[in-house]
Motif scaffolding. Structure first.
Motif, PDB file in Angstrom:
ATOM      1  N   MET A 166      35.955  15.361  72.459  1.00  0.00           N
ATOM      2  CA  MET A 166      35.588  14.902  72.340  1.00  0.00           C
ATOM      3  C   MET A 166      34.769  14.343  72.005  1.00  0.00           C
ATOM      4  SD  MET A 166      37.527  13.045  74.248  1.00  0.00           S
ATOM      5  CE  MET A 166      37.272  11.311  74.055  1.00  0.00           C
ATOM      6  N   PHE A 167      33.864  15.497  71.753  1.00  0.00           N
ATOM      7  CA  PHE A 167      33.352  15.412  70.544  1.00  0.00           C
ATOM      8  C   PHE A 167      33.767  15.328  69.308  1.00  0.00           C
ATOM      9  CE2 PHE A 167      30.225  18.806  72.913  1.00  0.00           C
ATOM     10  CZ  PHE A 167      29.634  17.737  73.656  1.00  0.00           C
ATOM     11  N   SER A 168      34.770  16.365  69.073  1.00  0.00           N
ATOM     12  CA  SER A 168      35.613  16.630  67.623  1.00  0.00           C
ATOM     13  C   SER A 168      36.249  15.251  67.527  1.00  0.00           C
ATOM     14  CB  SER A 168      36.718  17.565  67.543  1.00  0.00           C
ATOM     15  OG  SER A 168      37.017  17.533  66.475  1.00  0.00           O
ATOM     16  N   PHE A 169      36.713  14.225  68.280  1.00  0.00           N
ATOM     17  CA  PHE A 169      37.265  13.549  68.445  1.00  0.00           C
ATOM     18  C   PHE A 169      36.084  12.159  67.701  1.00  0.00           C
ATOM     19  CE2 PHE A 169      38.545   8.910  69.762  1.00  0.00           C
ATOM     20  CZ  PHE A 169      39.589   8.846  69.778  1.00  0.00           C
ATOM     21  N   TRP A 170      35.251  11.965  68.643  1.00  0.00           N
ATOM     22  CA  TRP A 170      33.810  10.990  67.956  1.00  0.00           C
ATOM     23  C   TRP A 170      33.363  11.356  66.780  1.00  0.00           C
ATOM     24  CZ3 TRP A 170      35.260   5.879  69.599  1.00  0.00           C
ATOM     25  CH2 TRP A 170      35.536   6.164  70.772  1.00  0.00           C
ATOM     26  N   PHE A 171      33.102  12.341  66.810  1.00  0.00           N
ATOM     27  CA  PHE A 171      32.902  13.128  65.104  1.00  0.00           C
ATOM     28  C   PHE A 171      33.586  12.312  63.765  1.00  0.00           C
ATOM     29  CE2 PHE A 171      32.610  16.076  61.483  1.00  0.00           C
ATOM     30  CZ  PHE A 171      31.362  16.107  61.713  1.00  0.00           C
ATOM     31  N   GLU A 172      35.043  12.542  64.194  1.00  0.00           N
ATOM     32  CA  GLU A 172      36.123  12.515  63.317  1.00  0.00           C
ATOM     33  C   GLU A 172      36.118  10.609  62.686  1.00  0.00           C
ATOM     34  OE1 GLU A 172      39.680  13.530  64.396  1.00  0.00           O
ATOM     35  OE2 GLU A 172      39.151  16.121  63.983  1.00  0.00           O
ATOM     36  N   GLN A 173      35.426  10.079  64.099  1.00  0.00           N
ATOM     37  CA  GLN A 173      35.050   8.355  63.697  1.00  0.00           C
ATOM     38  C   GLN A 173      33.866   7.957  63.216  1.00  0.00           C
ATOM     39  OE1 GLN A 173      37.650   6.918  64.487  1.00  0.00           O
ATOM     40  NE2 GLN A 173      38.904   9.132  64.994  1.00  0.00           N
ATOM     41  N   GLN A 225      28.871   7.968  70.205  1.00  0.00           N
ATOM     42  CA  GLN A 225      29.785   8.451  71.314  1.00  0.00           C
ATOM     43  C   GLN A 225      29.531  10.158  71.512  1.00  0.00           C
ATOM     44  OE1 GLN A 225      31.977   8.214  73.950  1.00  0.00           O
ATOM     45  NE2 GLN A 225      31.794   5.947  73.731  1.00  0.00           N
ATOM     46  N   VAL A 226      29.463  10.757  70.081  1.00  0.00           N
ATOM     47  CA  VAL A 226      28.644  11.580  70.057  1.00  0.00           C
ATOM     48  C   VAL A 226      27.649  12.637  71.199  1.00  0.00           C
ATOM     49  CG1 VAL A 226      27.825  13.874  68.562  1.00  0.00           C
ATOM     50  CG2 VAL A 226      29.985  12.565  67.843  1.00  0.00           C
ATOM     51  N   LEU A 227      26.732  11.236  70.992  1.00  0.00           N
ATOM     52  CA  LEU A 227      25.631  11.817  71.594  1.00  0.00           C
ATOM     53  C   LEU A 227      25.551  11.995  73.088  1.00  0.00           C
ATOM     54  CD1 LEU A 227      23.118  10.153  69.689  1.00  0.00           C
ATOM     55  CD2 LEU A 227      23.218  12.991  70.375  1.00  0.00           C
ATOM     56  N   ALA A 228      26.736  10.470  73.459  1.00  0.00           N
ATOM     57  CA  ALA A 228      26.838  10.426  74.848  1.00  0.00           C
ATOM     58  C   ALA A 228      27.900  11.401  75.352  1.00  0.00           C
ATOM     59  CB  ALA A 228      27.764   9.284  75.527  1.00  0.00           C
TER      60      ALA A 228
END
Length: 240
Positions: free
Chosen positions: A192-199, A204-207
């Motif tokens: 999920m880190f990677s997914f939201w980082f790409e977005q 979301q990354v901090l969450a």
């Protein structure tokens, strides 16, 4: 002792409470709450990977460290391989395993085990070298069998080293699992880190980072610290 446990539990509950209150004041796509079903799924995947790889790394590391410390031939056989394994950067180990196994579960999990096991081995080797040989000689003089010597003499002398390796290995495992999920595994908190980082969604990354930190705080101070206190209950409080 009870006050220390109460303070630890209070700090963890306060963190979770603030996280839950924040999730009520914001939409789930901004800050997922503790009861969020998506979060529960990814937490379960990450926890399973952590527990699986951590258990294997501890068993392999403790066994190899004991063998190297008690058997000179084993130490000579593996003595030059352990430093090589220790010098491999974690990120490089993850990339190598992805190239070897592809983007598969086996590759990511093998990277974690390959990285953590040498550190446990070194710790256990040092503990084995520091054993009180006189206690072993006394046990043999009283004709104690091997199982009794291991259970009553070796284990308790090695317990501080085992828990030192336990804490260090656990801290390394959850970080490397998150890294492996980020680069080579599907599902999990790191994914999920990677997914939201790409977005490029920093919120979301901090969450998800907060979620990961909360989970590790609960495990570290709510579970591991409690087990350690029980094992070393015979020691003075200031020695813990």
């Amino acid at each position: 002792m009870n006050k220390q446990i109460a303070l630890r539990c209070l700090s963890i509950l306060s963190f979770v409470g603030i996280w839950w209150a924040g999730s009520l004041l914001s939409p789930p796509e901004i800050l997922p709450g503790p009861e969020d079903k998506t979060a529960e799924f990814h937490i379960a995947i990450t926890l399973a990977r952590i527990l699986f790889t951590f258990s294997i790394a501890m068993v392999l590391g403790v066994a190899l460290g004991l063998l190297m410390g008690l058997r000179r031939k084993v130490e000579l056989a593996f003595g030059y391989l352990i430093p090589i394994a220790l010098t491999i950067p974690t990120l490089l180990a993850v990339f190598l395993c992805v190239m070897w196994f592809g983007y598969s579960e086996a590759g990511g999990l093998f990277a974690v085990i390959m990285t953590v096991t040498p550190f446990v081995t070194v710790n256990m080797l040092a503990g084995t070298k520091a054993l009180d040989k006189e206690l072993l000689d006394m046990a043999r003089a009283f004709k104690a069998d091997r199982r009794l010597i291991i259970r009553k003499v070796l284990i308790w002398q090695l317990m501080p080293y085992i828990f030192s390796a336990f804490r260090y290995a656990f801290g390394m495992t959850w970080k490397i699992v998150a890294l492996a999920e980020t680069f080579g595994l599907k599902y999990g908190i790191g994914y999920m880190f990677s997914f939201w980082f790409e977005q490029f969604n920093m919120v979301q990354v901090l969450a998800w980072i907060m979620l990961f930190v909360a989970l590790m705080l609960i495990l570290e101070h709510g579970v591991i610290a409690r087990v350690e206190e029980r094992v070393f209950a015979w020691r003075p409080v200031h020695a813990l």
